[in-house]
Scaffold this motif. Structure first.
Motif, short mmCIF file in Angstrom:
data_model
loop_
_atom_site.label_atom_id
_atom_site.label_comp_id
_atom_site.label_asym_id
_atom_site.label_seq_id
_atom_site.Cartn_x
_atom_site.Cartn_y
_atom_site.Cartn_z
N GLN A 32 0.83 -1.20 0.00
CA GLN A 32 0.00 0.00 0.00
C GLN A 32 0.87 1.26 0.00
O GLN A 32 0.53 2.26 -0.65
CB GLN A 32 -0.91 0.00 1.23
CG GLN A 32 -1.99 -1.06 1.21
CD GLN A 32 -3.29 -0.53 0.61
OE1 GLN A 32 -3.31 0.47 -0.09
NE2 GLN A 32 -4.38 -1.22 0.88
N HIS A 36 0.23 3.93 -3.04
CA HIS A 36 -0.21 5.31 -2.85
C HIS A 36 0.88 6.31 -3.26
O HIS A 36 0.56 7.44 -3.64
CB HIS A 36 -0.61 5.53 -1.40
CG HIS A 36 -1.89 4.86 -1.03
ND1 HIS A 36 -3.11 5.24 -1.54
CD2 HIS A 36 -2.15 3.80 -0.20
CE1 HIS A 36 -4.06 4.46 -1.05
NE2 HIS A 36 -3.51 3.59 -0.22
N TYR A 96 0.33 13.24 1.45
CA TYR A 96 0.50 11.80 1.74
C TYR A 96 1.76 11.57 2.58
O TYR A 96 1.75 10.77 3.52
CB TYR A 96 0.59 11.03 0.43
CG TYR A 96 1.03 9.60 0.55
CD1 TYR A 96 0.18 8.63 1.08
CD2 TYR A 96 2.30 9.19 0.11
CE1 TYR A 96 0.59 7.31 1.18
CE2 TYR A 96 2.70 7.88 0.21
CZ TYR A 96 1.84 6.93 0.75
OH TYR A 96 2.24 5.63 0.85
N PHE A 151 -6.24 2.31 5.40
CA PHE A 151 -6.13 1.85 4.01
C PHE A 151 -7.50 1.71 3.35
O PHE A 151 -7.57 1.63 2.12
CB PHE A 151 -5.39 0.52 3.95
CG PHE A 151 -3.92 0.63 4.24
CD1 PHE A 151 -3.21 1.75 3.87
CD2 PHE A 151 -3.24 -0.40 4.89
CE1 PHE A 151 -1.85 1.86 4.12
CE2 PHE A 151 -1.88 -0.30 5.15
CZ PHE A 151 -1.19 0.83 4.77
N GLY A 154 -8.96 5.99 3.60
CA GLY A 154 -8.25 6.89 2.69
C GLY A 154 -8.70 6.75 1.25
O GLY A 154 -9.12 7.73 0.61
N PRO A 155 -8.63 5.56 0.67
CA PRO A 155 -9.10 5.36 -0.71
C PRO A 155 -10.58 5.68 -0.90
O PRO A 155 -10.99 6.08 -1.99
CB PRO A 155 -8.82 3.88 -0.96
CG PRO A 155 -7.66 3.56 -0.08
CD PRO A 155 -7.90 4.37 1.16
N ARG A 171 -5.77 11.34 0.90
CA ARG A 171 -4.32 11.10 0.78
C ARG A 171 -3.65 11.13 2.15
O ARG A 171 -2.74 10.34 2.43
CB ARG A 171 -3.70 12.15 -0.13
CG ARG A 171 -4.08 12.04 -1.58
CD ARG A 171 -3.27 11.01 -2.32
NE ARG A 171 -1.87 11.42 -2.41
CZ ARG A 171 -0.88 10.61 -2.84
NH1 ARG A 171 -1.15 9.38 -3.18
NH2 ARG A 171 0.34 11.06 -2.93
N SER A 174 -4.45 7.87 3.96
CA SER A 174 -3.66 6.79 3.36
C SER A 174 -2.21 6.87 3.83
O SER A 174 -1.56 5.85 4.08
CB SER A 174 -3.73 6.86 1.84
OG SER A 174 -5.05 6.66 1.36
#
Length: 532
Positions: A32, A36, A96, A151, A154-155, A171, A174
């Motif tokens: 991940q 990202h 991020y 995870f 965030g998405p 972001r 994530s």
């Protein structure tokens, strides 16, 4: 020949199907992280409303065109793109890394027990207030499960974002998960891997990071049209769900359990991981933790004493050094400078300008092949990382670093020339060699040095400095690269990376010692060993 057969037999016995399952599920966290990191690269033009129609006649382009003309699903009025200028896109990219920094430092403190509530220090009214707060997640498994929450969330924000601010929140979430995972997962892997294969399983973390990068680039290449870029983000959420479900069948780290007195449980878990009929006593003895009677004794102590029992200490061991005192300690301050410098070199030589922005960079001179080259770059990075894994042990850490920095600096210069003068072949080759050079040394070696340049008492503090330097440098590149590339003109920013590479080459050659074959930090730095 007999010894060889025995070695092969023990190797196959050590690596069980259950161990492979644990490794695959847990390293979805580092996957991940890589995903990202690269997810905005290919869809950038479509996402920011700056995409231009493709005129390519290649087979892959025809396939992409057929996908583009296919009716896209209705997403309830969500915009097909979100207008952004380079500064705004830099914010979306770099936020991020800010989340990653916070997640990494928090996870590091949890892993070392710094955030664990201690009743001894929580007395009176203040202690009563703190006792009402939820306890932080304790254990490697709990922390990994917590990362899956980020995870998924965030998405979810990213894929359904109607505006920049929602994308920024997604972001950041994530990043929190990725930063925490990149800390706790290698610890879990190290504590569950067979002693003779720790190096092999340790490399799995970096390999899965690269798998995540390749997956993001590949999905982005085929799904960068209309509102389908949202599917790229949604895939990461699906992986988060799969990891959460998979972690339901993953046990706590046996070493973590043993260190907290639960030796019997640790023995059962380790026996299950190693397979039936394997004697785990010898391995557990290497942890220097007592047997069942110690577990019972500590249980009694915890129930009758307000003070938690202390863990046994190795003879001659030193008290851990704090993150601030390590900078002032004469035995460690040189190492901190070396580690921070190498971590800065890892990012400021420009690797993430390719991982995060290669499509927008190369599209100016290779408009029809930029996306494909980006996928090739991700694949090459994965292959070279695997192929070069033994080099640090064979050539030495410092040699690999110097070769890597020299290669990146040279190819950054060539890439800048190729972009400015529109030399397509030179730009493509320089990009591939730039990434390959990174995998030779700057990719894996900095994290090795963080634990080899200092004694055991300072490893935790040193890794905290390393993580902070790494994430801050990543933030700088992610935030300011689009702006610098716009201000300086296409390609000229790579001359800046070439200049930085020259400076870091000199720094490593002058300051960073070789650690290969050295017994401890005293020998690395040439200090006279003191007998306490």
């Amino acid at each position: 020949m007999a010894n060889s057969d025995t070695s092969k037999k023990s190797w196959t016995q050590d690596i069980t199907a259950y161990l492979l399952y644990l490794s695959l599920i847990t390293t979805m966290g580092p996957l991940q992280f890589g995903f990202h990191l690269a997810e905005l690269n290919a869809p950038q033009a479509v996402l920011t409303c700056t995409a231009k129609p493709s005129t390519s006649s290649t087979l892959l382009s025809h396939l992409r065109t057929s996908l583009t003309t296919t009716k896209t699903p209705n997403l309830n009025g969500l915009p097909t793109c979100i207008p952004m200028n380079p500064t705004q896109f830099g914010l979306v990219s770099s936020i991020y890394t800010l989340g990653g920094l916070i997640g990494a430092l928090t996870s590091g403190m949890l892993a070392s027990g710094s955030l664990t509530t201690n009743p001894v220090h929580s007395t009176g009214y203040t202690g009563h207030l703190f006792s009402k707060l939820p306890s932080p997640p304790s254990g490697r498994l709990a922390q990994m499960r917590l990362t899956t929450l980020f995870f998924v969330l965030g998405p979810l924000f990213e894929s359904l974002a109607p505006a920049i601010w929602v994308l920024v929140i997604g972001r950041f979430l994530s990043g929190l998960g990725a930063g925490a995972a990149i800390v706790v997962v290698p610890i879990y892997i190290s504590e569950t891997a067979p002693p003779r294969e720790k190096g092999l399983f340790g490399a799995l973390t970096q390999v899965m990071v690269n798998v995540g990068i390749v997956l993001a680039q590949l999905l982005g290449y085929f799904l960068s049209y209309a509102n389908m870029w949202r599917v790229v983000f949604a895939v990461a959420g699906a992986v988060g769900v799969v990891q959460f479900l998979g972690l339901c069948f993953v046990p706590e780290s046996p070493k973590w359990l043993a260190e907290r007195g639960r030796v019997g449980t640790a023995k059962r878990v380790l026996g299950r991981v190693r397979g039936k009929g394997v004697d785990v006593e010898e391995e557990m003895n290497g942890w220097e933790i007592g047997g069942e009677e110690r577990e019972e004794e500590e249980s009694l102590l915890r129930s009758t004493s307000p003070h938690p029992p202390s863990q046994p200490r190795k003879k001659g061991s030193k008290d851990p050094v704090s993150i601030f005192n390590v900078m002032l300690h004469p035995d460690h301050n040189k190492a901190i400078i070396a580690v921070v410098g190498v971590m800065l070199a890892q990012q400021l030589c420009g690797i993430n300008s390719i991982v995060m922005y290669s499509v927008s960079i190369l599209s100016t001179i290779l408009p029809t092949a930029a996306g494909l080259i980006t996928v090739a770059v991700g694949g090459l990075n994965l292959v070279v990382t695997i192929a070069c894994a033994p080099l640090a042990d064979r050539l030495g850490r410092k040699t690999c670093l110097l070769l890597s920095i020299a290669g990146m600096g040279t190819n950054a210069l060539l890439l800048g020339i190729g972009i400015i003068f529109n030399i397509k072949a030179l730009s493509a080759v320089a990009t591939l060699l730039f990434v390959a050079s990174f995998a030779v040394g700057l990719g894996p070696v900095p994290f090795i040095l963080a634990s080899e340049l200092v004694g055991p008492e300072a490893v935790g503090a040193t890794q905290s400095w390393a993580l902070a330097a790494n994430w801050i440098a990543t933030f700088v590149v992610a935030q300011f690269f689009p702006v610098l590339n716009e201000v300086l003109g296409k390609g000229k920013v790579y001359f800046v990376f070439a200049g930085l590479a020259l400076g870091f080459f000199a720094f490593v050659a002058w300051w960073v010692p070789e650690t290969k074959g050295k017994r401890d930090a005293d020998e690395v730095w040439g200090r006279t060993r003191r007998e306490d």
